[in-house]
Design a protein around this motif. Structure first.
Motif, short mmCIF file in Angstrom:
data_model
loop_
_atom_site.label_atom_id
_atom_site.label_comp_id
_atom_site.label_asym_id
_atom_site.label_seq_id
_atom_site.Cartn_x
_atom_site.Cartn_y
_atom_site.Cartn_z
N GLU A 68 8.70 5.53 2.15
CA GLU A 68 8.90 5.63 0.70
C GLU A 68 7.58 5.42 -0.03
O GLU A 68 7.30 6.10 -1.03
N LEU A 69 6.76 4.49 0.45
CA LEU A 69 5.44 4.27 -0.14
C LEU A 69 4.60 5.54 -0.10
O LEU A 69 3.94 5.91 -1.08
N GLN A 70 4.61 6.21 1.03
CA GLN A 70 3.80 7.42 1.19
C GLN A 70 4.33 8.55 0.30
O GLN A 70 3.55 9.29 -0.31
N ASN A 71 5.66 8.67 0.21
CA ASN A 71 6.24 9.71 -0.63
C ASN A 71 5.93 9.46 -2.10
O ASN A 71 5.65 10.39 -2.86
N LEU A 72 5.99 8.20 -2.51
CA LEU A 72 5.77 7.85 -3.91
C LEU A 72 4.30 7.98 -4.30
O LEU A 72 3.98 8.52 -5.37
N THR A 73 3.40 7.52 -3.45
CA THR A 73 1.99 7.41 -3.83
C THR A 73 1.14 8.59 -3.42
O THR A 73 0.03 8.73 -3.95
N CYS A 74 1.61 9.41 -2.51
CA CYS A 74 0.80 10.51 -1.94
C CYS A 74 -0.39 9.98 -1.15
O CYS A 74 -1.33 10.72 -0.86
N ALA A 75 -0.37 8.70 -0.82
CA ALA A 75 -1.41 8.12 0.04
C ALA A 75 -0.86 7.98 1.45
O ALA A 75 0.35 7.91 1.65
N ILE A 82 -4.94 2.24 4.02
CA ILE A 82 -4.49 3.12 2.95
C ILE A 82 -5.55 4.20 2.75
O ILE A 82 -6.72 3.90 2.54
N SER A 83 -5.15 5.47 2.82
CA SER A 83 -6.11 6.57 2.65
C SER A 83 -5.59 7.53 1.58
O SER A 83 -4.39 7.84 1.55
N GLY A 84 -6.50 8.00 0.71
CA GLY A 84 -6.10 8.96 -0.31
C GLY A 84 -7.06 8.98 -1.48
O GLY A 84 -8.11 8.33 -1.45
N HIS A 85 -6.71 9.77 -2.54
CA HIS A 85 -7.54 9.81 -3.73
C HIS A 85 -7.34 8.52 -4.52
O HIS A 85 -6.51 7.68 -4.18
N PHE A 86 -8.08 8.36 -5.60
CA PHE A 86 -8.15 7.07 -6.29
C PHE A 86 -6.79 6.55 -6.72
O PHE A 86 -6.40 5.42 -6.39
N PHE A 87 -6.04 7.35 -7.50
CA PHE A 87 -4.77 6.85 -8.02
C PHE A 87 -3.76 6.61 -6.90
O PHE A 87 -2.95 5.69 -6.98
N ALA A 88 -3.80 7.43 -5.87
CA ALA A 88 -2.90 7.23 -4.73
C ALA A 88 -3.19 5.88 -4.08
O ALA A 88 -2.28 5.10 -3.78
N CYS A 89 -4.48 5.60 -3.86
CA CYS A 89 -4.87 4.31 -3.25
C CYS A 89 -4.47 3.14 -4.13
O CYS A 89 -3.95 2.13 -3.64
N GLN A 90 -4.71 3.27 -5.44
CA GLN A 90 -4.37 2.19 -6.36
C GLN A 90 -2.88 1.91 -6.37
O GLN A 90 -2.43 0.76 -6.31
N ALA A 112 -0.66 2.59 -4.07
CA ALA A 112 -0.23 2.01 -2.80
C ALA A 112 -0.63 0.53 -2.71
O ALA A 112 0.16 -0.31 -2.27
N GLN A 113 -1.83 0.20 -3.15
CA GLN A 113 -2.27 -1.20 -3.13
C GLN A 113 -1.36 -2.07 -3.99
O GLN A 113 -0.95 -3.16 -3.59
N ARG A 114 -1.05 -1.58 -5.18
CA ARG A 114 -0.22 -2.37 -6.10
C ARG A 114 1.19 -2.54 -5.55
O ARG A 114 1.80 -3.61 -5.67
N LYS A 115 1.74 -1.50 -4.95
CA LYS A 115 3.11 -1.60 -4.41
C LYS A 115 3.15 -2.58 -3.24
O LYS A 115 4.11 -3.35 -3.10
N ILE A 116 2.12 -2.56 -2.41
CA ILE A 116 2.08 -3.50 -1.28
C ILE A 116 1.93 -4.93 -1.80
O ILE A 116 2.59 -5.85 -1.31
N GLN A 117 1.08 -5.11 -2.80
CA GLN A 117 0.93 -6.45 -3.38
C GLN A 117 2.24 -6.92 -4.01
O GLN A 117 2.57 -8.11 -3.99
N GLU A 118 3.00 -5.98 -4.56
CA GLU A 118 4.31 -6.32 -5.14
C GLU A 118 5.27 -6.81 -4.05
O GLU A 118 6.01 -7.78 -4.24
N ILE A 119 5.24 -6.13 -2.90
CA ILE A 119 6.09 -6.56 -1.77
C ILE A 119 5.69 -7.97 -1.33
O ILE A 119 6.54 -8.83 -1.08
N LEU A 120 4.36 -8.21 -1.23
CA LEU A 120 3.88 -9.54 -0.81
C LEU A 120 4.28 -10.61 -1.82
O LEU A 120 4.62 -11.74 -1.44
N ALA A 121 4.24 -10.26 -3.10
CA ALA A 121 4.65 -11.22 -4.14
C ALA A 121 6.12 -11.58 -3.98
O ALA A 121 6.52 -12.75 -4.16
#
Length: 590
Positions: free
Chosen positions: A516-523, A543-551, A553-562
């Motif tokens: 789902e992360l990959q589908n949502l972020t295109c990363a 995490i690999s991808g263009h800027f917004f995709a990386c951002q 994905a990073q934010r969604k993963i940090q949300e899961i960790l939170a």
């Protein structure tokens, strides 16, 4: 061309039925009727014909015995907004929004809003960039399946439409239209709101006194006449030959104030026998200038031809991290320069609105980011781009917060081409120092892992907003320095570390969450298997991808960790709570 949407259509309706009805009521239309299950589309040659169709055909039953459009035909002028109902309740909001926006290839040029309802399923209002995209989305989504739920789609009437009311006395069998909308001709036009983006000018320092006037009388008069707020930045660049002026108002107010200032400078030049030409100089953020120039300079050439002016733009080499503005110099008569200013600022405002729409969507999809703290599009700062006054120090706003309420520092390892290290560091380390100060992050480049290493690791430590700014600038720098081709998108790999016990939450059952992360972020998001946790019991997520995709994905993963941290804290609190009921007797000491 004015498109109409016809709702509540019966299954028996055909193109011939619509042809007959429109011919009977003498309503012109162009092109064939597009008839679908339950609704239809038609093009009218102009707005008058479209409004006649709405006025004639809306309301009660008017079809006699045969009712090809159902019991209560409804026609709405086609808008850019749809309401989509019956969305699966368990689906994450970001995932559903992404799917709905991409249904018409709208991508990030649309915007989705979750509607609070009492229904079990979700309801989303979606605004597409164009009416054609909305029409395509209606055709694709209405009746389609989303995880065993049938989507139901309807148009939301465009609030900006101001249809004419029915003739006096109405028509027999038709409903009254009710009072006119606020802002319609019947109530008088609404005053224009203040422009979100100011006009920035550069004026010769020797004319600043004349613009201000004795005890500020002249500038107060300009402000009053043009309904604007004008800031003259006299203290900026002490000793400089030119001073910036910022004008906050409506587009017309900005233009009127600009022309008045040009008139004052011209009169002062005559009085002081100043013989040099005084061009109009407009400051604009570099991110808008490319769109102002246009492909092969077409936009700029068109403005020059239509206004009779000569326009030049300062080179890219003049830009720095703290001066992201370029100078647009317009030469010609005062009247010609005033016309050119209107056209130039029109283009800049269009670019600004487009960028704001994209950023607002990104801020909805990227949780934990504070756009004010990013300083990308300040509305109160004197400039149009990041400046020292518009950048909020890390910690002043809440971003992704720890439980203490302060932005939590994150560490990201960003991998760049080894050949690009010099460009990121800069001469004598100046660029990386400026970047670190600008972003509010610690930025270091790790030693190379061997002589033939093709990549180097950039270690970025800071809160979410600092990460966003630092990574954005690094991606941009690599593009500017031609480490990627002119048509090649900059794609980099970033590593973040997560607690080993939380890696399973990032992956999800059967890989569902990471997919789902990959589908949502295109990363591309990978949690390598068989990792050995480090000394802090952490593992790597790639995490690999263009800027917004990386951002994203990073934010969604940090949300899961939170979420994991919150659950841990709740469990700890539960364990610390005293058990209810009579307490067990304390054991006696022997």
């Amino acid at each position: 061309m004015n498109k109409l949407y016809i709702g509540n259509v019966s299954a028996e309706a055909s193109e011939e039925d619509f042809e007959t009805i429109f011919e009977q009521w003498k309503i012109p239309h162009s092109g064939p009727f597009l008839v679908k299950t339950g609704y239809a589309f038609v093009d009218c040659p102009d707005e008058k014909a479209a409004m006649k169709a709405i006025d004639v055909l809306s309301g009660e039953i008017i079809w006699g015995k045969k009712v090809p459009l159902g019991n209560s035909p409804k026609l709405l002028q086609l808008s850019c907004k749809l309401q989509i109902r019956n969305i699966p309740p368990h689906m994450q909001w970001e995932v559903s929004a992404n799917r709905l926006l991409t249904a018409s290839r709208a991508g990030h040029h649309g915007a989705a809003q979750l509607v609070n309802t009492d229904t079990e399923t979700a309801v989303v209002n979606v605004r597409y960039a164009t009416k054609d995209q909305a029409r395509l989305a209606m055709e694709k989504l209405n009746g389609s399946m989303m995880e065993n739920y049938t989507l139901k789609v309807s148009y939301i009437p465009d609030e900006t439409a101001t249809p004419e009311g029915p003739p006096a006395g109405g028509r027999r069998g038709f409903n009254a239209r009710g009072p006119p909308r606020s802002g319609s001709p019947g109530l008088g036009a609404r005053p224009k709101v203040q422009s979100d983006i100011p006009l920035r000018m550069l004026v010769p320092t020797q004319f600043v006194g004349a613009i201000i006037g004795k005890e500020g009388a002249t500038i107060r008069n300009i402000t009053k006449q043009t309904h604007s707020k004008i800031d003259i930045h006299r203290k900026e660049n002490a000793g400089a030959a030119e001073k910036p002026i910022t004008i906050h108002s409506t587009p017309d107010g900005c233009s009127n104030a600009c022309k008045t200032i040009m008139d004052i400078m011209q009169k002062e030049a005559l009085d002081t026998k100043f013989t040099e030409e005084i061009p109009l100089k407009i400051l604009a953020h570099n991110s808008f200038v490319g769109r102002l120039i246009g492909k092969e300079g077409r936009n700029l050439k068109k403005i020059e031809q239509e206004t009779g002016t000569k326009i030049t733009i300062s080179p890219l080499q003049d830009l720095t991290l703290y001066n992201p503005e370029r100078t647009i110099t317009v030469k010609g008569s005062i009247e010609a320069c005033a016309k050119a200013e209107e056209e130039v600022m029109k283009k800049i405002r269009e670019s600004y609105e487009s960028d704001m729409a994209a950023m607002n969507l990104q801020s909805n999809l990227i949780p934990g980011l504070n756009l004010n703290a990013l300083g990308l599009f300040p509305t109160t700062a004197p400039g149009m781009g990041p400046s020292m006054s518009s950048i909020t120090p890390p910690g002043a706003h809440g971003g992704s917060s720890s439980f203490g309420g302060h932005p939590e520092s994150e560490t990201v390892h960003l991998f760049i081409p080894a050949l690009a290290v010099g460009a990121i560091i800069g001469k004598q380390g100046q660029h990386i120092k400026q970047l670190s100060h600008f972003a509010g992050a610690s930025i270091k480049i790790a030693p190379a892992e061997g002589m033939d290493a093709k990549q180097r690791m950039v270690i970025i430590v800071g809160p979410p907003e600092a990460q966003f700014k630092a990574q954005c600038r690094i991606f941009g720098k690599l593009k500017e320095e031609n480490f990627f081709g002119p048509k090649e998108e900059v794609k980099l790999e970033a590593h973040i570390k997560v607690p080993a016990f939380a890696a399973g939450r990032v992956i999800g059952k059967g890989g569902k969450t990471v997919n789902e992360l990959q589908n949502l972020t295109c990363a591309e998001v990978v949690v390598p298997r068989d990792q050995t946790p480090d000394e802090n019991d952490q593992v790597i997520v790639k995490i690999s991808g263009h800027f917004f995709a990386c951002q994203l994905a990073q934010r969604k993963i940090q949300e899961i960790l939170a979420q994991v941290r919150r659950q841990q804290q709740q469990q700890q609190q539960q364990q610390l709570k005293p058990t209810s009921g009579p307490q067990a007797p304390m054991p006696r000491r022997k």
